[in-house]
Design a protein around this motif. Structure first.
Motif, mmCIF file in Angstrom:
data_model
loop_
_atom_site.group_PDB
_atom_site.id
_atom_site.type_symbol
_atom_site.label_atom_id
_atom_site.label_comp_id
_atom_site.label_asym_id
_atom_site.label_seq_id
_atom_site.Cartn_x
_atom_site.Cartn_y
_atom_site.Cartn_z
ATOM 1 N N MET A 30 0.797 -1.231 0.000
ATOM 2 C CA MET A 30 0.000 0.000 0.000
ATOM 3 C C MET A 30 0.836 1.291 0.000
ATOM 4 O O MET A 30 0.539 2.190 -0.786
ATOM 5 N N PRO A 31 1.857 1.420 0.861
ATOM 6 C CA PRO A 31 2.583 2.702 0.847
ATOM 7 C C PRO A 31 3.211 2.988 -0.520
ATOM 8 O O PRO A 31 3.156 4.126 -0.998
ATOM 9 N N GLY A 32 3.746 1.956 -1.147
ATOM 10 C CA GLY A 32 4.357 2.125 -2.470
ATOM 11 C C GLY A 32 3.305 2.486 -3.504
ATOM 12 O O GLY A 32 3.526 3.337 -4.367
ATOM 13 N N LEU A 33 2.149 1.835 -3.415
ATOM 14 C CA LEU A 33 1.074 2.120 -4.374
ATOM 15 C C LEU A 33 0.594 3.565 -4.232
ATOM 16 O O LEU A 33 0.435 4.277 -5.227
ATOM 17 N N PHE A 35 -7.717 0.715 -3.239
ATOM 18 C CA PHE A 35 -6.752 1.643 -3.832
ATOM 19 C C PHE A 35 -7.031 1.814 -5.325
ATOM 20 O O PHE A 35 -7.079 2.935 -5.840
ATOM 21 N N VAL A 36 -7.234 0.679 -5.997
ATOM 22 C CA VAL A 36 -7.473 0.736 -7.445
ATOM 23 C C VAL A 36 -8.770 1.500 -7.724
ATOM 24 O O VAL A 36 -8.842 2.330 -8.635
ATOM 25 N N ARG A 37 -9.787 1.223 -6.909
ATOM 26 C CA ARG A 37 -11.081 1.908 -7.069
ATOM 27 C C ARG A 37 -10.934 3.424 -6.956
ATOM 28 O O ARG A 37 -11.630 4.188 -7.604
ATOM 29 N N GLY A 38 -9.982 3.852 -6.114
ATOM 30 C CA GLY A 38 -9.801 5.287 -5.876
ATOM 31 C C GLY A 38 -8.959 5.996 -6.920
ATOM 32 O O GLY A 38 -8.839 7.221 -6.891
ATOM 33 N N LEU A 39 -8.377 5.246 -7.844
ATOM 34 C CA LEU A 39 -7.534 5.889 -8.862
ATOM 35 C C LEU A 39 -8.395 6.613 -9.886
ATOM 36 O O LEU A 39 -9.504 6.172 -10.190
ATOM 37 N N PRO A 40 -7.880 7.706 -10.438
ATOM 38 C CA PRO A 40 -8.601 8.328 -11.547
ATOM 39 C C PRO A 40 -8.707 7.332 -12.713
ATOM 40 O O PRO A 40 -7.810 6.505 -12.899
ATOM 41 N N VAL A 41 -9.814 7.419 -13.451
ATOM 42 C CA VAL A 41 -10.082 6.414 -14.496
ATOM 43 C C VAL A 41 -8.901 6.237 -15.451
ATOM 44 O O VAL A 41 -8.553 5.118 -15.831
ATOM 45 N N SER A 42 -8.263 7.343 -15.827
ATOM 46 C CA SER A 42 -7.161 7.246 -16.792
ATOM 47 C C SER A 42 -6.058 6.334 -16.265
ATOM 48 O O SER A 42 -5.386 5.645 -17.030
ATOM 49 N N ARG A 43 -5.865 6.315 -14.962
ATOM 50 C CA ARG A 43 -4.834 5.448 -14.388
ATOM 51 C C ARG A 43 -5.384 4.056 -14.082
ATOM 52 O O ARG A 43 -4.671 3.065 -14.195
#
Ligand code: SAH
Length: 325
Positions: free
Chosen positions: A178-181, A223-231
């Protein structure tokens, strides 16, 4: 003498007092393949062995300056080559199904050692227009435990005046630290991200990937859910198919719930077996059933072709064999 391959172009410019000179050197070394320049070490790791598999994948052991050895795999594909490279000598994560995990961690690789694995593999393929390649950090090690050097290496690989590997052709594979992500999500240089799930519940993932006890599966998916769509589009999950352990229909159902609506692709990897692992590869029929369940839930799911299987398939296997020989 420091390795040339450790330097970003801007760092080089700082040393030389000129961006133009640094850019010229980058062109000479990375494009024109000049192998000696004054004041810098251009030594590359040596290839201590190469095993070519019937399917064309070539597995390598790279020997580093201090004698340590890491693995790489060169995979020819229709349009391009894929270079699989390592980020650490060994690994500290001790995933139960991974042979590198049994080796433990010896040390991090420097940025230059990461970059130079790409150069050694590039020298193995035909040069010219057809020699485009992708880079995947899926060899030995956990890239996010060697964060600075891995990011530095990505910056060097992606430099337009050097190898110019586009960021969408570089994939960082992680067990989900998680910290790295979190840190990576704030970088301007964002490679493709491949997150190794292997385990649909915390009970099973705690056992298979002990890092889950610290960073549980729902945090990683969150974490993935919280990423902006482009990422988010640049993220993929990996899931190793182990007979009787990760391959049940119930697990496929749990994963479908977890990943539904994310729009993130899933790669099912049939386990690479080894006498040193107490696991068996899932049956093909069960892998297909697993895929069908995910597909029905709208999760785009691929089954990874196992390549290089006949030449010591599983991660870490080659190195272990080499060491005991
Ligand atoms: N530490 C990183 C990168 C190295 S492992 C990570 O965990 O992603 C690269 C991939 O190989 C991971 O998806 C991992 O789950 C998978 N892997 C490890 N051992 C394997 C095995 N025996 N068979 C198939 N895949 C394996």
């Amino acid at each position: 003498m420091k390795s040339f391959f450790d330097f970003t172009r801007m760092e080089l410019a700082g040393h030389l007092g000129s961006i133009a000179r640094a850019t010229r050197l980058y062109h000479s070394v990375y494009r024109d393949r000049v192998t000696a320049i004054e004041h810098f070490d251009l030594a590359l790791p040596s290839l201590v062995s190469c095993f070519e598999s019937a399917d064309g994948a070539r597995r390598y052991l790279f020997q580093l300056a201090d004698g340590e050895v890491v693995e790489g795999v060169l995979i020819p594909e229709k349009q391009r080559f894929t270079f699989c490279i390592s980020s650490q000598v060994g690994c500290a994560l001790a995933c139960e199904f991974c042979l590198t995990g049994q080796l433990g961690l010896t040390r991090n690789l420097s940025a230059g050692e990461i970059v130079s694995q790409v150069l050694v593999q590039r020298a193995e393929i035909p040069s010219g227009g057809a020699s485009r390649f992708s880079v995947v950090l899926m060899g030995m090690g956990e890239p996010l435990q060697n964060y600075e050097n891995v990011l530095q290496a990505i910056q060097i690989l992606a430099d337009d005046h050097g190898l110019a590997v586009p960021l969408h052709r570089i994939t960082l594979s992680t067990a989900g630290l998680m910290p790295g992500l979190e840190r990576l999500s704030k970088e301007s240089l964002f490679p493709n991200l491949s997150i190794s799930l292997t385990g649909a519940t915390n009970t099973i993932r705690d056992r298979l990937m002990p890092i889950n006890r610290k960073y549980p599966i729902e945090d990683v998916v969150g974490f993935v859910r919280g990423l902006p769509v482009s990422r988010r589009k640049r993220v993929m999950f990996e899931y190793v198919m182990i007979k009787g352990v990760t391959d049940s229909a119930a697990d496929a159902g749990r994963l479908s719930k977890l990943l539904g609506g994310l729009g993130t692709k899933m790669n099912l990897i049939p386990l690479n077996q080894s006498p040193d692992l107490n696991f068996e590869r899932a049956d093909h029929a069960d892998i297909l059933r697993f895929q069908q369940i995910l597909l029905k839930a709208g999760v785009t799911t691929f089954i990874r072709k196992t390549r290089g299987d006949d030449v010591s398939g599983a991660c870490g296997q080659l190195k272990k064999a080499g060491l005991s020989a």
